[in-house]
Write an enzyme that holds these catalytic residues in place. Structure first.
Site, PDB file in Angstrom:
ATOM      1  N   SER A 181       0.682  -1.202  -0.057  1.00  0.00           N
ATOM      2  CA  SER A 181      -0.005  -0.169  -0.052  1.00  0.00           C
ATOM      3  C   SER A 181       0.829   1.276   0.030  1.00  0.00           C
ATOM      4  O   SER A 181       1.812   1.290  -0.980  1.00  0.00           O
ATOM      5  CB  SER A 181      -0.906  -0.018   1.419  1.00  0.00           C
ATOM      6  OG  SER A 181      -1.928   0.652   1.213  1.00  0.00           O
ATOM      7  N   ASP A 237      -8.377  -5.330  -6.080  1.00  0.00           N
ATOM      8  CA  ASP A 237      -7.861  -4.331  -5.443  1.00  0.00           C
ATOM      9  C   ASP A 237      -7.940  -2.840  -6.014  1.00  0.00           C
ATOM     10  O   ASP A 237      -7.378  -2.736  -7.268  1.00  0.00           O
ATOM     11  CB  ASP A 237      -6.210  -4.597  -5.322  1.00  0.00           C
ATOM     12  CG  ASP A 237      -5.490  -3.680  -4.078  1.00  0.00           C
ATOM     13  OD1 ASP A 237      -6.439  -2.773  -3.722  1.00  0.00           O
ATOM     14  OD2 ASP A 237      -4.686  -3.799  -3.622  1.00  0.00           O
ATOM     15  N   ASP A 297      -9.814  -6.903  -1.538  1.00  0.00           N
ATOM     16  CA  ASP A 297      -8.713  -7.370  -2.141  1.00  0.00           C
ATOM     17  C   ASP A 297      -7.289  -6.576  -1.766  1.00  0.00           C
ATOM     18  O   ASP A 297      -6.415  -7.215  -1.909  1.00  0.00           O
ATOM     19  CB  ASP A 297      -8.821  -7.679  -3.510  1.00  0.00           C
ATOM     20  CG  ASP A 297      -9.822  -8.563  -3.919  1.00  0.00           C
ATOM     21  OD1 ASP A 297     -10.361  -8.933  -2.971  1.00  0.00           O
ATOM     22  OD2 ASP A 297     -10.127  -8.759  -5.203  1.00  0.00           O
ATOM     23  N   HIS A 298      -7.514  -5.308  -1.096  1.00  0.00           N
ATOM     24  CA  HIS A 298      -6.378  -4.819  -0.574  1.00  0.00           C
ATOM     25  C   HIS A 298      -5.591  -5.382   0.621  1.00  0.00           C
ATOM     26  O   HIS A 298      -4.450  -5.287   0.764  1.00  0.00           O
ATOM     27  CB  HIS A 298      -6.630  -3.225  -0.407  1.00  0.00           C
ATOM     28  CG  HIS A 298      -5.497  -2.386  -0.359  1.00  0.00           C
ATOM     29  ND1 HIS A 298      -4.531  -2.285  -1.157  1.00  0.00           N
ATOM     30  CD2 HIS A 298      -5.195  -1.599   0.581  1.00  0.00           C
ATOM     31  CE1 HIS A 298      -3.573  -1.316  -0.919  1.00  0.00           C
ATOM     32  NE2 HIS A 298      -3.959  -0.935   0.524  1.00  0.00           N
TER      33      HIS A 298
END
Ligand SMILES: *[C@@H]1O[C@H](CO)[C@@H](O)[C@H](O)[C@H]1NC(C)=O
Ligand SMILES: *[C@@H]1O[C@H](CO)[C@@H](O)[C@H](O)[C@H]1NC(C)=O
Ligand SMILES: *[C@@H]1O[C@H](CO)[C@@H](O)[C@H](O)[C@H]1NC(C)=O
Length: 356
Positions: A181, A237, A297-298
């Site tokens: 991220s 994501d 999905d992140h």
């Protein structure tokens, strides 16, 4: 759950992105060197990128945290040796540098955002401007916030010094930088910085679910200086789609650097697609309909949990953890075989590097 529902914001974002995603590809010069994606290595690195989220600093420092389990502590020069733990309470940053003796490499892991509202962080990604010219790279533009989180905080000084010391102890072994991220965005700038100092052949980058960080010119330089780069994306994501890619505004748009590896799960099967070297392969995660993007999905990559174990407000909790860490450290430090650096920046004691 509130955390999962981006609701109307996602719809607005999807409209914006679907306008953005059509049209021709921007040319990004890629390196001649071919670099092979290694699934086994990715499974190891994702564990490091997950472990750096842990809020119990003592467990992280002594490499006994629950997410440290799969990466065994150093024993007879096998496993992982923690060399430096870096905590910046003021800017809510956390990172570590260590040596993975099985890989014979220095590992640099940088944590992602740890705030109550990841949604707000994601929502803000839409509007990030390419507002900083990357030093000494003509036409290369990046987002100043991503860049300064690495360059203008404790991270740059503490990481480069820890890498330098580790290479003094173990010779010129390779450096592998990782993060998830926002941690992936900072890891990118870190890898570029290290590659320019140590040479691109000594530095490898693997990020998970990172946002875009710069324009096409920056992506070209990046591919040249850090050819051993993998950006893992996962299913639907949303974060790798941000800030948006406008192929019809080549001078203004963000552009990923190569090389993406797109991991998808379907009915219990996982597939990994090695994408082209453009950075914006239309057949990889970009092929997902913008209305299909999800935040869920992140938070998992290669089956590993990528969330913080404690989503409490960063500053207050981390300040307490630092205090507790100090108390516990007084006993633990005697048990360590090597000199381990601890760098902590607190709001009241800015820019002070402490060494034990
Ligand atoms: C992949 O990485 C592992 C270490 O994680 C290494 O043992 C293995 O040899 C590598 N495979 C290839 C094909 O390079
Ligand atoms: C990056 O950090 C260095 C100091 O580490 C500083 O001299 C330089 O001005 C910074 N670059 C930018 C663009 O802020
Ligand atoms: C999963 O992959 C295996 C091997 O490729 C295949 O035989 C199986 O049909 C796949 N299952 C599903 C549900 O797609």
């Amino acid at each position: 759950m509130e955390r999962w529902s981006l609701g109307a914001k996602v719809v607005a974002l999807a409209l914006l992105l679907s306008a953005a995603s059509h049209g021709r590809e921007l040319p990004v010069k890629s390196s001649d060197r071919s670099f092979i994606y290694n699934h086994t290595l990715a499974k190891t690195l994702v564990e490091y990128a997950s472990a750096v989220y842990m809020t119990d600093l003592t467990a992280l420092f002594t490499w006994t945290c629950s997410r440290c389990n799969d990466l065994t502590q150093v024993r007879d020069h096998q496993g992982f040796e923690m060399r430096s733990l870096i905590v910046d309470v003021e800017n809510c940053l956390q990172a570590f540098v260590g040596v993975d003796h099985s890989l014979n490499s220095i590992i640099v892991a940088i944590r992602g955002t740890q705030e109550n509202s990841v949604q707000n962080w994601i929502k803000d990604l839409i509007w990030k401007q390419l507002d900083l010219s990357y030093p000494n790279m003509p036409n290369a533009k990046v987002h100043s916030g991503f860049f300064s989180s690495y360059n203008n905080t404790i991270l740059r000084l503490a990481i480069t010094s820890a890498v330098h010391k580790a290479r003094k102890s173990y010779g010129d072994i390779n450096v592998i930088v990782t993060g998830h991220s926002m941690g992936g965005a900072m890891a990118s700038f870190c890898a570029l910085d290290l590659a320019m100092k140590l040479g691109g052949g000594s530095v490898q980058l693997m990020t998970f679910g990172q946002p875009r960080v710069g324009n096409a010119a920056f992506a070209s330089y990046f591919a040249k200086y850090v050819p051993n780069t993998i950006r893992v994306t996962h299913g639907h994501d949303i974060v790798p789609h941000l800030p948006p890619y406008f192929s019809f505004l080549p001078q203004l748009t963000y552009h990923h650097f190569p090389r993406e590896v797109w991991v998808q799960d379907s009915d219990g099967n996982t597939t990994e697609r090695i994408c082209d070297d453009s950075g914006e392969d239309p057949d990889c995660c970009r092929c997902i309909s913008m209305f299909g993007l999800r935040i869920q999905d992140h938070f998992t990559y290669l089956g590993v949990d990528m969330e913080a174990d404690d989503w409490s407000t960063c500053r207050i909790i981390t300040a307490q953890r630092v205090q507790q860490f100090r108390l516990e450290l007084a006993g633990n430090i005697m048990m360590t075989k090597h000199d381990i650096d601890v760098s902590i920046v607190e709001p009241s004691v800015q820019n002070r590097l402490e060494q034990f």
